[in-house]
Design an enzyme around this catalytic site. Structure first.
Site, PDB file in Angstrom:
ATOM      1  N   TYR A 239       0.881  -1.162   0.000  1.00  0.00           N
ATOM      2  CA  TYR A 239       0.000   0.000   0.000  1.00  0.00           C
ATOM      3  C   TYR A 239       0.915   1.207   0.000  1.00  0.00           C
ATOM      4  O   TYR A 239       1.748   1.328   0.900  1.00  0.00           O
ATOM      5  CB  TYR A 239      -0.882   0.017   1.257  1.00  0.00           C
ATOM      6  CG  TYR A 239      -2.121  -0.820   1.122  1.00  0.00           C
ATOM      7  CD1 TYR A 239      -3.016  -0.569   0.088  1.00  0.00           C
ATOM      8  CD2 TYR A 239      -2.403  -1.834   2.021  1.00  0.00           C
ATOM      9  CE1 TYR A 239      -4.165  -1.331  -0.049  1.00  0.00           C
ATOM     10  CE2 TYR A 239      -3.551  -2.600   1.880  1.00  0.00           C
ATOM     11  CZ  TYR A 239      -4.414  -2.345   0.848  1.00  0.00           C
ATOM     12  OH  TYR A 239      -5.550  -3.094   0.708  1.00  0.00           O
ATOM     13  N   ASP A 267      -6.008  -0.432  -6.496  1.00  0.00           N
ATOM     14  CA  ASP A 267      -7.479  -0.339  -6.510  1.00  0.00           C
ATOM     15  C   ASP A 267      -8.037   0.230  -5.203  1.00  0.00           C
ATOM     16  O   ASP A 267      -9.210   0.074  -4.894  1.00  0.00           O
ATOM     17  CB  ASP A 267      -8.100  -1.722  -6.793  1.00  0.00           C
ATOM     18  CG  ASP A 267      -7.708  -2.772  -5.766  1.00  0.00           C
ATOM     19  OD1 ASP A 267      -7.243  -2.406  -4.658  1.00  0.00           O
ATOM     20  OD2 ASP A 267      -7.854  -3.966  -6.060  1.00  0.00           O
ATOM     21  N   HIS A 356     -10.095  -6.809  -5.850  1.00  0.00           N
ATOM     22  CA  HIS A 356      -9.839  -6.823  -4.400  1.00  0.00           C
ATOM     23  C   HIS A 356     -10.856  -7.727  -3.687  1.00  0.00           C
ATOM     24  O   HIS A 356     -11.395  -7.367  -2.649  1.00  0.00           O
ATOM     25  CB  HIS A 356      -9.918  -5.379  -3.884  1.00  0.00           C
ATOM     26  CG  HIS A 356      -9.094  -5.094  -2.660  1.00  0.00           C
ATOM     27  ND1 HIS A 356      -8.101  -4.161  -2.639  1.00  0.00           N
ATOM     28  CD2 HIS A 356      -9.140  -5.590  -1.394  1.00  0.00           C
ATOM     29  CE1 HIS A 356      -7.581  -4.091  -1.435  1.00  0.00           C
ATOM     30  NE2 HIS A 356      -8.190  -4.957  -0.659  1.00  0.00           N
TER      31      HIS A 356
HETATM   32  C1  PPY Z   1      -8.721  -5.113   2.956  1.00  0.00           C
HETATM   33  O1  PPY Z   1      -9.309  -5.211   4.035  1.00  0.00           O
HETATM   34  O2  PPY Z   1      -9.253  -5.434   1.887  1.00  0.00           O
HETATM   35  C2  PPY Z   1      -7.376  -4.620   2.916  1.00  0.00           C
HETATM   36  O3  PPY Z   1      -6.805  -4.618   1.883  1.00  0.00           O
HETATM   37  C3  PPY Z   1      -6.696  -4.158   4.141  1.00  0.00           C
HETATM   38  C4  PPY Z   1      -6.968  -2.791   4.622  1.00  0.00           C
HETATM   39  C5  PPY Z   1      -7.553  -2.651   5.847  1.00  0.00           C
HETATM   40  C6  PPY Z   1      -7.762  -1.392   6.359  1.00  0.00           C
HETATM   41  C7  PPY Z   1      -7.352  -0.284   5.635  1.00  0.00           C
HETATM   42  C8  PPY Z   1      -6.749  -0.449   4.402  1.00  0.00           C
HETATM   43  C9  PPY Z   1      -6.564  -1.705   3.898  1.00  0.00           C
END
Ligand code: PPY
Length: 494
Positions: A239, A267, A356
C-alpha cells in the site's frame, strides 16, 4: 524517558488529546488518529488506557516504529504494582467459539474450499468473520467473482496420453508446483495466532509463492524468517503510503529481505464500503461510545477512507518506483484492458487483474470476465510477451485455475480461502487446501487432455456466455429481505 502516572494518562482520553499505553510506553496519538487504517473508533476505545492486548491481536510491535514518528512516544507508563492482573472474563462469544471448535469436523472431512469456509464461519469471532468475509456494498462483485466461472464451459479433448501430468510453472522467474499463489490479506492474526507465518510454512511445504501484505500481523522479518527453506520465493504487496519516505523504506526493506516481486495495490484510493464489517463494529461498541463522533457509523476493521494510502498515486509514479527498486513491479487491481496496456507501456513486469475480492467497487467486473479482453488488447498492441498477467478473486476450484490459464493467465491468486483454512486447522489446513486445489487441477487437466500447463489452450474453453450476466442474475439479498409485500386492505385476515 519520563515516567507518567496512570492517573495522568487517563486524563488524555479525548479525540483532540489522546494518549494510549502500548507495551508500557505512552503514545500521543492525537495526530495519528485520523490516519489509522483500522478507523478511529478502536483507538478511541482505549483513549487514556492500555491498548496493548487489543493491539496485539492484530499488529506486530514493529508497526509502531514504521508508522509513528519517535516524538509521539512521550514517556513510560507507571507500573501498577497494586492492581492484580485482571483475569479476563469469558464472554458469551468466547463460549460460543469454544463450543464450535470442539464440534469442528476433522481436517480429513474437508473436501473442498467451501468446506473450510463454512467451518470458519462457525469458529471465528464475529468481528474477524465480518472483516474477512465482507464484500463491498451489496456484495455483487464478490459473488460474481466466482459465479462468472460458471459461465465458462469446458471442451475436453480425449485420446491423449495423460498418464503423467506436469503442473509446474514459473511466476516472475521462480518455479512453483502449480499456477497458484497465496495473495496478500491483512491482519492474519485474527484468523490464527501465527498469522502470516502459518502461510509461509504451508506455502513452502506445497511449493507455492506467498505474497506478504503491507498490513500483516507480523513483521516482514518474521514472515520471511518463517520460510521452510532459504530459497523459498516470497512477494511483497505494497500500500503506497502518502508519506513517500515511508513507502520507500518499506520497498527497500522488502528488497533487502530477498523478496522477489513488488505488487503495488492500485485499486484502493479509498476503502470500499464493507457493511458486514461496519455492522459488526457497531454492534460491539454500541451507540453510546460513538458520542462525540457525530454518530459516525463508518468503519469496522476497515474504514471508509484510509489515512495512510496515497490517493495521488498515478502512472507517473511507476518511474519513481523504478528509481528506488530493482524488483519487478506488478500492479495489483487492474480492471480494464486499457489499464493493462498502460501497465505494459509503463514497463511493469506484470499485472494482477483484481477487484480486491469484491471489497472495493461493487459492480467492478470479475477478473475472469475481462481476462480475454486484456489478452486480446495486449496481443493487438504487440505487448503480450512484455508482462505476466495474473488474476485473483473467486478461485475456488481446480477448474477455475484451468479456465484462467486457458484464457491467458500465468497464474491465479487466492485470498480468503487461506484465512478460512488456517482459522480452523493452522498450517496443516492451508496445506490441505492447497493440495485440494492442486489435485482438482490435476484431475481437470487429465480429463481435458492437457499434460502440461503449456497444453492448456484457449480453444479448450467455451466463453460464449461469459458476458451474459442475465444467465445467472445476482440476488440482492438485502433488498430481498427488506421487501414488504403490499397487502390490499380487504385481504388482511383477522
Ligand atoms: C482489505 O481489508 O481489503 C485490505 O486490503 C486491508 C486494509 C484494511 C484497512 C485499511 C486499508 C486496507
Amino acid at each position: 524517558m519520563a515516567t507518567i502516572s496512570l492517573q495522568e494518562i487517563a486524563q488524555h482520553d479525548k479525540k483532540d488529546d489522546l494518549w494510549v499505553i502500548l507495551y508500557g510506553k505512552v503514545y500521543d496519538l492525537t495526530q495519528f488518529l485520523p490516519e489509522h487504517p483500522g478507523g478511529q473508533k478502536i483507538i478511541l476505545k482505549f483513549a487514556g488506557k492500555d491498548a496493548t492486548k487489543a493491539f496485539e491481536r492484530q499488529h506486530p510491535p514493529s508497526i509502531i516504529d514504521q508508522y509513528l514518528s519517535p516524538d509521539v512516544c512521550i514517556g513510560q507508563a507507571e507500573v501498577n504494582n497494586e492492581e492484580e492482573e485482571l483475569q479476563e472474563e469469558e464472554t458469551e462469544e468466547d463460549k460460543r467459539v469454544k463450543l464450535a471448535r470442539e464440534k469442528m469436523p476433522r481436517l480429513e472431512e474437508m473436501y473442498n474450499t467451501f468446506d473450510f469456509e463454512s467451518v470458519a464461519k462457525n469458529i471465528l469471532k464475529a468481528d474477524a468473520w465480518g472483516y474477512f468475509n465482507s464484500g463491498a456494498n451489496d456484495e455483487i462483485s464478490m459473488r460474481e467473482n466466482h459465479n462468472a466461472f460458471h459461465r465458462i464451459w469446458l471442451r475436453p479433448r480425449v485420446m491423449v496420453d495423460v498418464a503423467n501430468i506436469d503442473m509446474t510453472t514459473k511466476m516472475l522467474g521462480d518455479k512453483t508446483s502449480f499456477p497458484l499463489y497465496i495473495s496478500a490479506t491483512a491482519l492474519n492474526k485474527m484468523a490464527h495466532p501465527d498469522g502470516e507465518k502459518t502461510l509461509a510454512v504451508a506455502a513452502g511445504n506445497q511449493g507455492v509463492i506467498q505474497m506478504i501484505p503491507t498490513l500483516a500481523s507480523y513483521s516482514i522479518d518474521d514472515i520471511v524468517g518463517a520460510r521452510i527453506h532459504p530459497d523459498q520465493p516470497q512477494w511483497f504487496q505494497l500500500y503506497v503510503h502518502k508519506d513517500r519516505s515511508i513507502a520507500k523504506r518499506m520497498v527497500e526493506h522488502a528488497e533487502s529481505k530477498g523478496i522477489k516481486g513488488l505488487f503495488i495495490t492500485v485499486d484502493t484510493a479509498t476503502l470500499g464500503r464493507r457493511e458486514k464489517d461496519m455492522r459488526q463494529k457497531y454492534v460491539h461498541e454500541g451507540p453510546a461510545e460513538l458520542q462525540g463522533e457525530e454518530l459516525n457509523r463508518e468503519g469496522g476493521v476497515a474504514t471508509a477512507s484510509s489515512g495512510i494510502i496515497d490517493m495521488t498515486l498515478n502512472w507517473k509514479d511507476i518511474a519513481w518506483f523504478k528509481s528506488i527498486t530493482k524488483l519487478p513491479i506488478v500492479l495489483k487491481g487492474i480492471q480494464t484492458w486499457e489499464d493493462a496496456v498502460l501497465a505494459a507501456r509503463y514497463g511493469c513486469a506484470g499485472i494482477v487483474i483484481s477487484n480486491h475480492g469484491g471489497r472495493q467497487l461493487d459492480f467492478a467486473p470479475s477478473p475472469i470476465e475481462i481476462l480475454p479482453e486484456v489478452m486480446d488488447a495486449l496481443k493487438r498492441e504487440g505487448l503480450e510477451n512484455s508482462l505476466e498477467v495474473y488474476i485473483d478473486g473467486g478461485i475456488r476450484r481446480g477448474s477455475d485455475i484451468f479456465k484462467a490459464i486457458a484464457l491467458g493467465a500465468k497464474g491465479v491468486g487466492i485470498g480468503r480461502p487461506t484465512l478460512y483454512a488456517m482459522a480452523g486447522y493452522g498450517f496443516k489446513g492451508v496445506e490441505k487446501l492447497l493440495q485440494l486445489y492442486q489435485d482438482e487441477l490435476e484431475m481437470c487437466m487429465r480429463l481435458m487432455g492437457a499434460r502440461t500447463i503449456a497444453d492448456i489452450k484457449p480453444e479448450m474453453v467455451d466463453t460464449r456466455n461469459l458476458k451474459d450476466h442475465f444467465v445467472a442474475n445476482p440476488t440482492d439479498y438485502l433488498a430481498k429481505n427488506a421487501y414488504e409485500k403490499m397487502v390490499p386492505r380487504g385481504n388482511i385476515s383477522k
